[in-house]
Design a protein around this motif. Structure first.
Motif, PDB file in Angstrom:
ATOM      1  N   GLY A   1      13.083   5.998  -1.684  1.00  0.00           N
ATOM      2  CA  GLY A   1      11.677   6.129  -1.322  1.00  0.00           C
ATOM      3  C   GLY A   1      11.579   6.773   0.045  1.00  0.00           C
ATOM      4  O   GLY A   1      12.063   6.208   1.027  1.00  0.00           O
ATOM      5  N   ALA A   2      10.982   7.966   0.094  1.00  0.00           N
ATOM      6  CA  ALA A   2      10.960   8.749   1.327  1.00  0.00           C
ATOM      7  C   ALA A   2       9.540   9.225   1.634  1.00  0.00           C
ATOM      8  O   ALA A   2       9.173  10.349   1.305  1.00  0.00           O
TER       9      ALA A   2
ATOM     10  N   HIS B   1       0.820  -1.216   0.000  1.00  0.00           N
ATOM     11  CA  HIS B   1       0.000   0.000   0.000  1.00  0.00           C
ATOM     12  C   HIS B   1       0.857   1.271   0.000  1.00  0.00           C
ATOM     13  O   HIS B   1       0.320   2.372  -0.004  1.00  0.00           O
ATOM     14  N   SER B   2       2.161   1.117   0.010  1.00  0.00           N
ATOM     15  CA  SER B   2       3.074   2.248   0.075  1.00  0.00           C
ATOM     16  C   SER B   2       3.157   2.961  -1.271  1.00  0.00           C
ATOM     17  O   SER B   2       3.533   2.358  -2.282  1.00  0.00           O
ATOM     18  N   VAL B   3       2.846   4.240  -1.276  1.00  0.00           N
ATOM     19  CA  VAL B   3       2.946   5.037  -2.500  1.00  0.00           C
ATOM     20  C   VAL B   3       4.410   5.290  -2.845  1.00  0.00           C
ATOM     21  O   VAL B   3       4.798   5.229  -4.014  1.00  0.00           O
TER      22      VAL B   3
ATOM     23  N   ALA C   1       6.387  10.897  -0.767  1.00  0.00           N
ATOM     24  CA  ALA C   1       4.954  10.647  -0.634  1.00  0.00           C
ATOM     25  C   ALA C   1       4.496  11.232   0.688  1.00  0.00           C
ATOM     26  O   ALA C   1       5.136  11.014   1.717  1.00  0.00           O
ATOM     27  N   ARG C   2       3.406  12.005   0.653  1.00  0.00           N
ATOM     28  CA  ARG C   2       2.914  12.625   1.886  1.00  0.00           C
ATOM     29  C   ARG C   2       1.404  12.798   1.856  1.00  0.00           C
ATOM     30  O   ARG C   2       0.825  13.048   0.815  1.00  0.00           O
ATOM     31  N   GLY C   3       0.803  12.666   3.025  1.00  0.00           N
ATOM     32  CA  GLY C   3      -0.641  12.724   3.141  1.00  0.00           C
ATOM     33  C   GLY C   3      -1.217  14.104   2.911  1.00  0.00           C
ATOM     34  O   GLY C   3      -2.284  14.256   2.332  1.00  0.00           O
TER      35      GLY C   3
ATOM     36  N   ALA D   1       4.308  12.791  -4.659  1.00  0.00           N
ATOM     37  CA  ALA D   1       2.866  12.566  -4.589  1.00  0.00           C
ATOM     38  C   ALA D   1       2.436  13.071  -3.228  1.00  0.00           C
ATOM     39  O   ALA D   1       2.899  12.575  -2.203  1.00  0.00           O
ATOM     40  N   GLU D   2       1.607  14.117  -3.219  1.00  0.00           N
ATOM     41  CA  GLU D   2       1.154  14.647  -1.929  1.00  0.00           C
ATOM     42  C   GLU D   2      -0.352  14.851  -1.945  1.00  0.00           C
ATOM     43  O   GLU D   2      -0.984  14.761  -2.983  1.00  0.00           O
ATOM     44  N   GLY D   3      -0.912  15.082  -0.766  1.00  0.00           N
ATOM     45  CA  GLY D   3      -2.355  15.159  -0.635  1.00  0.00           C
ATOM     46  C   GLY D   3      -2.986  13.776  -0.646  1.00  0.00           C
ATOM     47  O   GLY D   3      -4.173  13.622  -0.921  1.00  0.00           O
ATOM     48  N   LEU D   4      -2.193  12.761  -0.305  1.00  0.00           N
ATOM     49  CA  LEU D   4      -2.657  11.381  -0.391  1.00  0.00           C
ATOM     50  C   LEU D   4      -3.726  11.029   0.641  1.00  0.00           C
ATOM     51  O   LEU D   4      -4.462  10.065   0.455  1.00  0.00           O
TER      52      LEU D   4
END
Length: 193
Positions: A77-78, A14-16, A124-126, A162-165
């Motif tokens: 991957g960070a 599930h890791s973006v 990748a960030r929420g 990729a943000e706003g996840l």
């Protein structure tokens, strides 16, 4: 060409960030079929946190520093956890900053010794933390990575983000699609060597 592929996302399939690093490595392999890829999953095979006994001692297990120094391209991957990087990734970074090997202090200040390689960060960030956003001051992920890499002399750094996840399924899908499109079309990734 040697590619070092580092993953630190704790969400498995599930890791973006893992999805993005896989796409980056796939793109690099398509552009450079002769490339040798070394993969290090910092969750499945963690690097121990730095201790006083580690300073100046030969590393146990995988030689993280040698892997890094042998790489022409490093794909990291960070994901952002609690405004910064995962502790697994921080432990790996702690093994890279070695006085006299990746940096040194001079009369005019520190000098990085580990240049000559490209680092591609899959971020990748929420939330949304980019420059000019209300949350920008809480971003201790990408600025930290840029600062550490620059300190050791790495100046060829690219970020695929990729943000706003965590902002709903539509926002997540759109952000992932935009990042994957960026990976597929960014000319500078193809020029990595």
């Amino acid at each position: 060409m040697n590619i070092l592929h580092i993953d630190s996302g704790i969400l498995g399939e599930h890791s973006v960030s893992r999805r993005l690093t896989a796409a980056i490595v796939e793109r690099l392999r398509a552009e450079h079929p002769e490339a040798q890829v070394t993969t290090h999953d910092l969750v499945a095979e963690p690097v121990g946190h730095l201790t006083g006994a580690d300073l100046g001692a030969a590393p146990a297990g995988r030689d993280v520093l040698s892997e890094f120094l042998a790489a022409d391209i490093v794909v990291v991957g960070a994901p952002m956890y609690n405004f910064t990087i995962p502790s697994q990734l921080k432990a790996w970074i702690d093994r890279l900053l070695v006085a006299g090997t990746t940096f040194r202090y001079t009369e005019s200040g520190p000098e990085g010794l580990a240049g000559g390689r490209k680092v591609i960060i899959a971020s990748a960030r929420g939330g949304v933390y980019g420059a000019g956003t209300p949350m920008a001051t809480l971003d201790h992920q990408e600025p930290f990575l840029h600062n550490v890499l620059s300190f050791i002399g790495v100046t060829d750094i690219e970020v695929v983000r990729a943000e706003g996840l965590a902002m709903g399924p539509d926002a997540k899908a759109a952000s992932i699609e935009a990042a994957l499109s960026d990976i597929a079309s960014r000319e500078s990734l193809a020029l990595a060597a």
